[in-house]
Design an enzyme around this catalytic site. Structure first.
Site, mmCIF file in Angstrom:
data_model
loop_
_atom_site.group_PDB
_atom_site.id
_atom_site.type_symbol
_atom_site.label_atom_id
_atom_site.label_comp_id
_atom_site.label_asym_id
_atom_site.label_seq_id
_atom_site.Cartn_x
_atom_site.Cartn_y
_atom_site.Cartn_z
ATOM 1 C CB SER A 143 -18.392 -37.830 41.247
ATOM 2 O OG SER A 143 -19.624 -37.149 41.241
ATOM 3 C CE1 TYR A 156 -19.829 -39.315 36.037
ATOM 4 C CE2 TYR A 156 -20.827 -38.812 38.154
ATOM 5 C CZ TYR A 156 -19.846 -38.578 37.206
ATOM 6 O OH TYR A 156 -18.892 -37.622 37.432
HETATM 7 P P1 NAD Z 1 -14.432 -33.989 30.108
HETATM 8 O O1 NAD Z 1 -15.490 -34.563 29.219
HETATM 9 O O2 NAD Z 1 -14.013 -32.582 29.933
HETATM 10 O O3 NAD Z 1 -13.132 -34.891 30.059
HETATM 11 C C1 NAD Z 1 -13.198 -36.296 30.024
HETATM 12 C C2 NAD Z 1 -11.890 -36.826 29.521
HETATM 13 O O4 NAD Z 1 -11.992 -38.259 29.451
HETATM 14 C C3 NAD Z 1 -11.529 -36.362 28.107
HETATM 15 O O5 NAD Z 1 -10.151 -36.162 28.017
HETATM 16 C C4 NAD Z 1 -11.972 -37.522 27.226
HETATM 17 O O6 NAD Z 1 -11.292 -37.605 25.994
HETATM 18 C C5 NAD Z 1 -11.593 -38.677 28.135
HETATM 19 N N1 NAD Z 1 -12.256 -39.930 27.791
HETATM 20 C C6 NAD Z 1 -13.580 -40.176 27.642
HETATM 21 N N2 NAD Z 1 -13.768 -41.454 27.281
HETATM 22 C C7 NAD Z 1 -12.535 -42.026 27.198
HETATM 23 C C8 NAD Z 1 -12.062 -43.319 26.870
HETATM 24 N N3 NAD Z 1 -12.886 -44.306 26.526
HETATM 25 N N4 NAD Z 1 -10.730 -43.528 26.884
HETATM 26 C C9 NAD Z 1 -9.865 -42.528 27.202
HETATM 27 N N5 NAD Z 1 -10.256 -41.287 27.536
HETATM 28 C C10 NAD Z 1 -11.574 -41.045 27.524
HETATM 29 O O7 NAD Z 1 -14.963 -34.249 31.582
HETATM 30 P P2 NAD Z 1 -14.526 -33.687 33.032
HETATM 31 O O8 NAD Z 1 -15.677 -32.952 33.569
HETATM 32 O O9 NAD Z 1 -13.193 -33.055 32.978
HETATM 33 O O10 NAD Z 1 -14.473 -35.057 33.831
HETATM 34 C C11 NAD Z 1 -13.281 -35.650 34.262
HETATM 35 C C12 NAD Z 1 -13.592 -36.575 35.442
HETATM 36 O O11 NAD Z 1 -14.144 -35.785 36.494
HETATM 37 C C13 NAD Z 1 -14.624 -37.648 35.122
HETATM 38 O O12 NAD Z 1 -14.255 -38.864 35.743
HETATM 39 C C14 NAD Z 1 -15.883 -37.105 35.757
HETATM 40 O O13 NAD Z 1 -16.779 -38.126 36.123
HETATM 41 C C15 NAD Z 1 -15.312 -36.402 36.971
HETATM 42 N N6 NAD Z 1 -16.195 -35.394 37.559
HETATM 43 C C16 NAD Z 1 -16.581 -34.303 36.827
HETATM 44 C C17 NAD Z 1 -17.425 -33.380 37.425
HETATM 45 C C18 NAD Z 1 -17.885 -32.173 36.697
HETATM 46 O O14 NAD Z 1 -18.775 -31.504 37.215
HETATM 47 N N7 NAD Z 1 -17.328 -31.842 35.550
HETATM 48 C C19 NAD Z 1 -17.853 -33.572 38.734
HETATM 49 C C20 NAD Z 1 -17.439 -34.677 39.439
HETATM 50 C C21 NAD Z 1 -16.593 -35.591 38.826
#
Ligand code: NAD
Length: 261
Positions: A143, A156
């Protein structure tokens, strides 16, 4: 570019960025192990759709990324059902927003476990196979918060900075084995994770939804646009290609200029 005959594990791939990365790797011919939470019927629909859309094998493993033994078993499952784990995308992640002095201790522990330690456990289990086959790709969804901090996101920010360090260490240990390890560091991507933190940020900062979206989220992003899941997935696919064989230990920003220095 083709990833035909490669087998990929994508954690947290039932939603958002992970699902898009899983589909993008499958579109290049990789077999996929998807992982994450959700309604069983929805997950089965996504799993079957990956097989139907791209003609690859796709299996689901419901390992909880806060449970080390389940993570090791998931990598084993990929090796048994797909034949190997050539590509590992550590993507599962959760968020919680609160001032430090009120930050719930169990939320801290959960975020460190899911956003950081899970990657350690998965990498630890996947590395022997990558070394033996002399090919591997580890892509860690970090991130912008692996590079800079924001208030109220202590767990985070800590986890993502830690993930960047773990990713670099893996890169050095794998450097002579044809295997790479890199971080992708998105700014704000429009996914359920971002949508869910809006009410918490409204409460923590006493703002309206519109103020959170424009003055907090996109305030940091000079382009004033959300990153798309497809853009993040395209970068992940590139890092898995042979063209990216000499990119290792990198932490690549995809954040509309947020962390430009
Ligand atoms: P999201 O909530 O859409 O997806 C998260 C996924 O992780 C889901 O499939 C959920 O079921 C799974 N998950 C959560 N807890 C879990 C556990 N204990 N065991 C197994 N699976 C689990 O979120 P996203 O935005 O797609 O985020 C995905 C990654 O991208 C994360 O690591 C997040 O920190 C990172 N990220 C997101 C953003 C953003 O703006 N969306 C920005 C930077 C980084």
């Amino acid at each position: 570019m083709s990833l035909k005959s490669r087998n990929a594990v994508v954690t947290g791939s039932t939603s958002g960025i992970g699902l898009c990365i899983a589909r993008a790797l499958a579109a290049e011919g990789a077999n996929i192990l998807i992982n994450g939470f959700g309604a069983a019927a929805d997950i089965e629909t996504e799993r079957a759709k990956i097989e139907a859309d791209f003609g690859v094998k796709c299996v689901y493993d419901g390992a909880d990324m806060s449970k080390p033994a389940e993570i090791a078993a998931m990598i084993q499952n990929a090796e048994t059902k797909l034949g190997s784990c050539d590509i590992l995308v550590n993507n599962a992640g959760i968020q919680f927003v609160s001032p430090l002095e009120e930050f719930p201790i169990e939320k801290w522990d959960q975020i460190i476990a899911i956003n950081l330690s899970s990657a350690f456990h998965a990498i630890r289990a996947a590395i022997p196979g990558m070394k033996a086959r002399k090919w591997g790709r580890i892509v860690n969804t970090a991130s912008a918060h692996s590079k800079v901090a924001s208030p109220f996101k202590s767990a985070y920010v800590t986890a993502k900075h830690g993930l960047a360090g773990l990713s670099k260490t893996a890169a050095l240990e794998l450097a002579t084995f044809g295997a790479t390890s890199n971080c992708i560091s998105p700014g704000y991507v429009w996914t359920p994770l971002v949508e869910k933190q809006i009410p918490e940020t409204m409460a923590a900062r006493h703002l309206t939804k519109e103020q959170v979206m424009h003055d907090v989220l996109l305030a940091a992003q000079p382009t004033k646009e959300f990153v798309t899941v497809d853009q993040v997935a395209a970068l992940a696919v590139f890092l898995c290609s042979d063209a990216a064989a000499q990119i290792t230990g990198a932490n690549i920003s995809i954040d509309g200029g947020w962390t430009a220095e």
